[in-house]
Design a protein around this motif. Structure first.
Motif, PDB file in Angstrom:
ATOM      1  N   LYS A 156       0.744  -1.199   0.090  1.00  0.00           N
ATOM      2  CA  LYS A 156      -0.114   0.161   0.021  1.00  0.00           C
ATOM      3  C   LYS A 156       0.711   1.233  -0.040  1.00  0.00           C
ATOM      4  O   LYS A 156       0.578   2.219  -0.832  1.00  0.00           O
ATOM      5  N   ILE A 157       1.904   1.138   0.945  1.00  0.00           N
ATOM      6  CA  ILE A 157       2.666   2.588   0.764  1.00  0.00           C
ATOM      7  C   ILE A 157       3.843   2.567   0.143  1.00  0.00           C
ATOM      8  O   ILE A 157       4.837   3.525   0.120  1.00  0.00           O
ATOM      9  N   LYS A 158       4.211   1.462  -0.785  1.00  0.00           N
ATOM     10  CA  LYS A 158       5.055   1.217  -1.552  1.00  0.00           C
ATOM     11  C   LYS A 158       6.579   1.634  -1.057  1.00  0.00           C
ATOM     12  O   LYS A 158       7.316   2.478  -1.239  1.00  0.00           O
ATOM     13  N   LEU A 159       6.743   0.645   0.117  1.00  0.00           N
ATOM     14  CA  LEU A 159       7.785   0.946   1.114  1.00  0.00           C
ATOM     15  C   LEU A 159       9.216   0.376   0.147  1.00  0.00           C
ATOM     16  O   LEU A 159       9.334  -0.533  -0.444  1.00  0.00           O
ATOM     17  N   ALA A 160      10.208   1.110   0.576  1.00  0.00           N
ATOM     18  CA  ALA A 160      11.664   1.116   0.021  1.00  0.00           C
ATOM     19  C   ALA A 160      12.050  -0.406   0.149  1.00  0.00           C
ATOM     20  O   ALA A 160      11.860  -0.854   1.204  1.00  0.00           O
ATOM     21  N   THR A 161      12.546  -0.845  -0.958  1.00  0.00           N
ATOM     22  CA  THR A 161      13.145  -2.681  -0.737  1.00  0.00           C
ATOM     23  C   THR A 161      13.777  -2.640   0.494  1.00  0.00           C
ATOM     24  O   THR A 161      13.730  -3.814   0.996  1.00  0.00           O
ATOM     25  N   GLU A 219      13.871  -2.169  -5.523  1.00  0.00           N
ATOM     26  CA  GLU A 219      13.240  -0.788  -5.082  1.00  0.00           C
ATOM     27  C   GLU A 219      13.630   0.188  -6.065  1.00  0.00           C
ATOM     28  O   GLU A 219      12.488   0.563  -6.583  1.00  0.00           O
ATOM     29  N   ASN A 220      14.590   0.381  -6.647  1.00  0.00           N
ATOM     30  CA  ASN A 220      15.021   1.303  -7.537  1.00  0.00           C
ATOM     31  C   ASN A 220      15.203   0.513  -9.085  1.00  0.00           C
ATOM     32  O   ASN A 220      16.246   0.928  -9.796  1.00  0.00           O
ATOM     33  N   GLU A 221      14.428  -0.445  -9.378  1.00  0.00           N
ATOM     34  CA  GLU A 221      14.881  -1.473 -10.602  1.00  0.00           C
ATOM     35  C   GLU A 221      14.972  -0.338 -11.765  1.00  0.00           C
ATOM     36  O   GLU A 221      14.195   0.444 -12.039  1.00  0.00           O
ATOM     37  N   THR A 222      16.166  -0.713 -12.540  1.00  0.00           N
ATOM     38  CA  THR A 222      16.425   0.134 -13.613  1.00  0.00           C
ATOM     39  C   THR A 222      16.714  -0.523 -14.886  1.00  0.00           C
ATOM     40  O   THR A 222      17.574  -1.460 -14.798  1.00  0.00           O
TER      41      THR A 222
END
Length: 746
Positions: free
Chosen positions: A126-131, A566-569
């Motif tokens: 729900k809150i898209k918590l950092a991985t 989290e920051n998939e690129t």
């Protein structure tokens, strides 16, 4: 089946009723003891030494968590920040909870959603918590829910999750722990305290039995117990097959020798709390003594008694202090009855400290070592041969958290050799010594995985390029240039393929590649939790132009930039235009020679993305050839090199690995070691001679380097030159002797 597993199996599935029937007194004792800590949250706050403002802030947060009608607002941010900062001091579950700062996550939303939801995974979604916060969030969530509904939610202690896995046959996942907790029998006792006490009793029963094993616990067994139950920290006593170790100066060693001529020596020395758990079980043992200045283990003392209390020491004893006392340690007394000089001396890397790495041991105090005898001998109840298939471990915490690792060190220290065992460790997620016991030769296993292309190996060099590593244009033999995949791109595709759901086996690389590209283009889900791990080995990683070879990989190799993170690129490759991303099940292992001045330093941006493990010379594996002590020879040269030049330029043990005769040693010294020292010191013969034991005055002296005495008057007739005007002239002996070599370290 090993001894530890046999004990664990004995208690698998044990119930509360069984514990109360057979160990009620112990349970009641621990319940009362733990009850002093597992109190109501309000009581815990009031018993702290916090200031009134902090206590008030905590109380307000607890009130709102318990309230079914109130929610947190922006006015509560300071209170929530205070709660986050200090909650672990009264719950003791995970000190990384303080990472949940307002700058990283909206605390108001985090707490309100946590109050509403019954599953921590829903909160994360729900809150898209950092991985990078996922693993720590379960602890915070469990505390919030335990405050809110203590009979439904238990705090996510790692210890309790381990019991849930290894005793109750569940997993370490928090939801599985909740399932066990909710099915736990209701009693008149406080439920979360009773459940915690149940786990404590299980641990104590196991602790009691492992302390009765004969012989005592070996290194691998201690490691297993600590991995399963955090036994080193939690046990009251731990009987380990161990010996003692201490650094001493030569004056203290001399005093021991002198006093032993008339009586035994009672040494007073400090140690730490972890060591005390084992020292209390020791009586007769050995003490390894290392010279504090040379860092060589030159003596073994026989210890007849270990006393933890001064009143137990015989009153007539003469006390010899080992170092200055401090306020940090616990004082113990050891009774030394004999001191033997080791010949040859031992090297520090031969010893295996129980609680820390050797380089982390304090130069003061008493430390524990695992016994130096090999652990290959069978112990009681351990003669059964393991025949079950050994498979990679996907459940335990990863041995290597950073998927990018560089082994660095001087030349000849075995960096490339170590890649084999480390690669297999990564694939199985198990320690090498454990795998050796189960699978045998790891080098053969390494070759097997190379053949399966699960491990790839490449050596960088000055002409190696992006086109070789990732992709480039290559001729198709028909007059056209087409994009062609490099080695690294191929292993990336295979690692991505392993994470596909509904995986259909494809033997051809192109078929696997097209399936992966289709999944990336259509945003299909990948699951790497049970996926095979892949290893890309790059030998001499800093010998190529790093920026040129890696290109956009400098960004992609970061752990948080990988697929599902989290920051998939994702990027599009320049030649093919294909989508490219790195998976989390791909590890990059590199080696780096720290002594070669001809190659560039590792790119700073790339350096930040790797973890570095130093690989230094291993002395004890070298033999004693006739009368020459090779470990002492190499160790003494390296000590001097470190002082005169740098640690990065030590000489690796590989230079002497294959020597078998005195002639081999002479050849190695003349053809490898001395030329290497000439390069290191730019022909500064004074320093070269210092490394090799000094300068002789002539070829008859027992030195490898000697200075020629020049007759200035005879050489320069009718000249005003003096010896002071001319540079010294040095020579390397043509015919080395055993005494010349021994002179380096004696």
């Amino acid at each position: 089946m090993d001894r530890i597993q046999a004990i664990i199996n004995k208690y698998k599935g044990i119930t509360l009723d069984e514990i109360l029937t057979n160990h009620r007194d112990l349970f009641e004792q621990e319940y009362e003891k733990e009850g002093k800590f597992h109190k109501d949250y309000y009581d815990r706050v009031n018993e702290t030494n916090w200031d009134d403002e902090t206590k008030a802030a905590f109380t307000r947060v607890i009130d709102k968590i318990k309230s079914s009608s109130e929610i947190f607002t922006e006015n509560d941010i300071d209170d929530l920040s205070t709660f986050i900062k200090s909650i672990d001091s009264i719950v003791r579950t995970n000190n990384f909870i303080n990472n949940f700062t307002q700058t990283r996550v909206n605390l108001v939303t985090l707490f309100n959603v946590s109050k509403e939801e019954q599953d921590f995974r829903q909160v994360i979604e729900k809150i898209k918590l950092a991985t990078d916060l996922h693993g720590h969030f379960v602890h915070l969530f469990s505390i919030i829910k335990n405050i809110q509904f203590p009979d439904e939610f238990v705090v996510a202690y790692k210890f309790e999750r381990s019991i849930n896995k290894h005793i109750l046959n569940k997993s370490e996942e928090y939801n599985d722990l909740l399932e066990s907790y909710r099915s736990f029998p209701d009693t008149e006792r406080k439920k979360d305290l009773a459940y915690y006490t149940y786990d404590i009793i299980v641990q104590k029963l196991i602790e009691k039995e492992v302390n009765e094993l004969h012989p005592p616990l070996k290194q691998k067994e201690v490691r297993k117990l600590d991995r399963y139950f955090s036994m080193i920290g939690r046990a009251e006593t731990l009987r380990i097959d161990s010996e003692l170790f201490s650094y001493l100066d030569t004056d203290t060693i001399t005093k021991i020798e002198q006093q032993l001529t008339t009586d035994s020596v009672v040494a007073m020395v400090e140690t730490d709390e972890l060591n005390l758990k084992t020292l209390v079980t020791l009586d007769k043992t050995k003490l390894y003594i290392c010279d504090r200045s040379t860092k060589e283990v030159g003596w073994i003392a026989s210890v007849e008694n270990v006393w933890l209390n001064e009143e137990d020491v015989p009153s007539q004893s003469i006390i010899l202090p080992f170092g200055e006392p401090s306020l940090k340690g616990k004082t113990v007394w050891i009774n030394i009855t004999k001191l033997l000089t080791l010949q040859p001396k031992m090297m520090l890397e031969q010893l295996k400290p129980v609680h820390r790495k050797m380089e982390q041991l304090s130069p003061q105090g008493l430390h524990l070592l695992f016994k130096t005898e090999t652990e290959t001998a069978k112990v009681e109840n351990q003669e059964e041969i393991i025949t079950e298939e050994v498979t990679p471990d996907y459940e335990e915490e990863l041995l290597y958290q950073n998927p990018n690792i560089i082994l660095y060190g001087p030349p000849g220290t075995g960096k490339t050799y170590q890649l084999a065992s480390k690669s297999v460790e990564i694939i199985y997620n198990k320690h090498a010594d454990e795998l050796v016991d189960q699978l045998g030769d790891l080098k053969q296993l390494f070759k097997t995985y190379q053949q399966k292309e699960q491990i790839q190996f490449v050596t960088f060099h000055q002409s190696y390029s992006y086109e070789d590593f990732i992709e480039g244009l290559r001729s198709d033999q028909e007059g056209k240039f087409v994009p062609t995949d490099g080695m690294f791109k191929k292993v990336v595709i295979d690692a991505l393929y392993a994470g596909l759901q509904n995986l259909v086996e494809a033997s051809e690389y192109e078929a696997r590649k097209q399936r992966v590209l289709h999944a990336l283009q259509h945003n299909e889900e990948f699951d790497f939790s049970q996926a095979n791990r892949y290893v890309m080995i790059i030998d001499e990683i800093n010998r190529a132009n790093i920026s040129k070879v890696f290109g956009e990989l400098i960004t992609l190799i970061e752990d948080d930039k990988r697929l599902t993170k989290e920051n998939e690129t994702r990027i599009h490759l320049p030649y093919s235009g294909e989508t490219f991303v790195l998976p989390p099940n791909l590890y990059i292992l590199g080696t780096m020679n720290t002594a070669d001045r001809s190659i560039a330093l590792l790119d700073t941006a790339l350096r930040r993305r790797f973890s570095f493990e130093e690989v230094m010379p291993i002395y004890h594996i070298l033999p004693i050839v006739e009368d020459i002590d090779l470990p002492s020879l190499l160790h003494r040269m390296n000590q001097r090199i470190e002082v005169l030049y740098s640690r990065d330029h030590m000489i690796g043990h590989a230079y002497f690995n294959r020597v078998q005769t005195v002639e081999d040693i002479m050849t190695t010294m003349q053809n490898k070691i001395i030329p290497l020292l000439k390069e290191y010191f730019y022909d500064d013969w004074e320093k070269i001679a210092m490394v090799l034991g000094g300068v002789g005055k002539s070829e008859t002296d027992t030195c490898i380097i000697y200075k020629e005495q020049i007759d200035i008057e005879a050489l320069f007739k009718r000249s005003s030159y003096t010896a002071m005007d001319l540079p010294d002239k040095y020579h390397v002996k043509t015919n080395l002797t055993v005494e010349d070599i021994k002179g380096i370290y004696e």
